[in-house]
Design an enzyme around this catalytic site. Sequence first.
Site, PDB file in Angstrom:
ATOM      1  N   GLN A  73       0.824  -1.209   0.000  1.00 40.19           N
ATOM      2  CA  GLN A  73       0.000   0.000   0.000  1.00 40.19           C
ATOM      3  C   GLN A  73       0.859   1.260   0.000  1.00 40.19           C
ATOM      4  OE1 GLN A  73      -2.197   1.665   3.486  1.00 40.19           O
ATOM      5  NE2 GLN A  73      -4.022   1.144   2.329  1.00 40.19           N
TER       6      GLN A  73
ATOM      7  N   CYS B  61      -6.795   6.774   5.300  1.00 38.33           N
ATOM      8  CA  CYS B  61      -6.091   7.157   6.524  1.00 38.33           C
ATOM      9  C   CYS B  61      -6.621   8.489   7.063  1.00 38.33           C
ATOM     10  CB  CYS B  61      -4.588   7.247   6.288  1.00 38.33           C
ATOM     11  SG  CYS B  61      -3.696   7.646   7.806  1.00 38.33           S
TER      12      CYS B  61
ATOM     13  N   ASP C 108     -14.336  -4.411  12.138  1.00 36.12           N
ATOM     14  CA  ASP C 108     -14.917  -5.125  13.281  1.00 36.12           C
ATOM     15  C   ASP C 108     -15.044  -6.633  13.089  1.00 36.12           C
ATOM     16  OD1 ASP C 108     -15.084  -2.613  14.318  1.00 36.12           O
ATOM     17  OD2 ASP C 108     -17.259  -2.424  14.121  1.00 36.12           O
TER      18      ASP C 108
HETATM   19  C1  LIG Z   1      -2.470   0.214  14.329  1.00 36.32           C
HETATM   20  C2  LIG Z   1      -3.240   0.423  13.044  1.00 36.32           C
HETATM   21  C3  LIG Z   1      -2.565   0.873  11.922  1.00 36.32           C
HETATM   22  C4  LIG Z   1      -3.265   1.058  10.705  1.00 36.32           C
HETATM   23  N1  LIG Z   1      -2.559   1.433   9.597  1.00 36.32           N
HETATM   24  C5  LIG Z   1      -3.204   1.471   8.399  1.00 36.32           C
HETATM   25  C6  LIG Z   1      -2.481   1.703   7.193  1.00 36.32           C
HETATM   26  O1  LIG Z   1      -1.257   1.858   7.175  1.00 36.32           O
HETATM   27  N2  LIG Z   1      -3.199   1.736   6.027  1.00 36.32           N
HETATM   28  C7  LIG Z   1      -4.558   1.552   5.994  1.00 36.32           C
HETATM   29  O2  LIG Z   1      -5.146   1.581   4.922  1.00 36.32           O
HETATM   30  N3  LIG Z   1      -5.250   1.328   7.117  1.00 36.32           N
HETATM   31  C8  LIG Z   1      -4.609   1.269   8.302  1.00 36.32           C
HETATM   32  N4  LIG Z   1      -5.322   0.969   9.434  1.00 36.32           N
HETATM   33  C9  LIG Z   1      -6.775   0.686   9.328  1.00 36.32           C
HETATM   34  C10 LIG Z   1      -7.036  -0.797   9.170  1.00 36.32           C
HETATM   35  O3  LIG Z   1      -6.454  -1.305   7.989  1.00 36.32           O
HETATM   36  C11 LIG Z   1      -8.556  -1.085   9.144  1.00 36.32           C
HETATM   37  O4  LIG Z   1      -9.134  -0.411   8.049  1.00 36.32           O
HETATM   38  C12 LIG Z   1      -9.274  -0.635  10.407  1.00 36.32           C
HETATM   39  O5  LIG Z   1      -8.502  -0.926  11.561  1.00 36.32           O
HETATM   40  C13 LIG Z   1     -10.649  -1.313  10.534  1.00 36.32           C
HETATM   41  O6  LIG Z   1     -10.524  -2.714  10.552  1.00 36.32           O
HETATM   42  P1  LIG Z   1     -10.639  -3.577  11.920  1.00 36.32           P
HETATM   43  O7  LIG Z   1     -11.963  -3.229  12.530  1.00 36.32           O
HETATM   44  O8  LIG Z   1     -10.510  -4.993  11.476  1.00 36.32           O
HETATM   45  O9  LIG Z   1      -9.524  -3.124  12.813  1.00 36.32           O
HETATM   46  C14 LIG Z   1      -4.658   0.818  10.643  1.00 36.32           C
HETATM   47  C15 LIG Z   1      -5.318   0.376  11.789  1.00 36.32           C
HETATM   48  C16 LIG Z   1      -4.639   0.173  12.986  1.00 36.32           C
HETATM   49  C17 LIG Z   1      -5.402  -0.317  14.191  1.00 36.32           C
END
Ligand SMILES: Cc1cc2nc3c(=O)[nH]c(=O)nc-3n(C[C@H](O)[C@H](O)[C@H](O)COP(=O)(O)O)c2cc1C
Length: 325
Positions: free
Chosen positions: A75, A105, A207
Amino acid sequence: VKLPKLQIGDVNIPNPLVLAPMAGISNIAFRILAKEQGAGLVCSEFVSAKAIYYGNQKTQDMLIVDEKEHPISIQIFGGDSESLVEGARAVVAVGADIVDINMGCPVPKVVKTGSGAALMKDPVKAWNLAADVVKAVDVPVTVKMRAGWDDQNINAPQLAEMLEDIGVAAVTIHGRTRAQLYQGKADWDIIGKVKESVSIPVIGNGDIYAPTDAEQMLEETGVDGVMIARGALGNPWIFHRTWHYLQTGELLPEPSVDEKLGMIKRHADLLIAYKGEKRAIREMRQHLPYYTKGLRGSSQLRKEMNQCQTREGLEQLLDGFLAVR
Ligand SMILES: Cc1cc2nc3c(=O)[nH]c(=O)nc-3n(C[C@H](O)[C@H](O)[C@H](O)COP(=O)(O)O)c2cc1C
């Protein structure tokens, strides 16, 4: 649930479970763990296209890919065509099978530069940038976005359609707005709406913490794949357990304490190989609480970990933890 077959452009993904890009987490070490546990596709943490453009060494170090990782998506984020194009070419050169553009982001530092979620506020710019990247590389280009900028501006379905038109090969939707950051519940309805509005593959995100969540998202939204971020922290097993569950309906037991401690060591070793002992052990401090959450003695272990500097120290600490249990 009907199991989707995920194919992005000409890249066949062995199963529809995707490790999310996570800054500071989804590096080569964690990606290998996820892959070994059965993730169909792994995504790198986001990499600044501008930093690639300027030849930043730290950024170069982030672009190491292991043979085992394929298919892998790398990415990039950026707000201008020149660096995004250069960045995309560079990540393909190091082995990316897919280039993903970050349009989700929410952090001010990124949004201020017109990248990340800021692109959802300016869909025409987003469209132009993505078109330039699609033209620049031979591999499939995907986009990861949110539901929209805020509740008044939910435009993921429209943006996804625009991106499909210029040859973007798949989109990932995180069902939250930029304004929501990581709070509240992810809106899976909007993910379903995106799925209805395009014919390219749609990956749903937000989630998923358990195999049953993945099943529910597949059922409710009809997406082609699901992406897991926080649910994989300290829990690379989630991929294996989810895929097994989706295929058989059988919920495998959670990993044992032994397995968890073994995984911590393996994670540390992979990180050491990549970043050296000092940085790796320091980085493991953030992972340990996730791996040991809910285990008796874990808060003491966490405190001790903060003093730990070496691989040997980590080993002793974990052995001690096991002995008093
Ligand atoms: C510590 C952390 C770092 C993240 N870094 C990125 C990133 O570099 N690029 C991105 O597109 N999303 C990033 N995200 C978002 C996640 O990819 C994801 O979209 C978001 O956490 C929702 O998914 P989940 O509910 O499974 O955590 C990050 C999330 C977390 C918690």
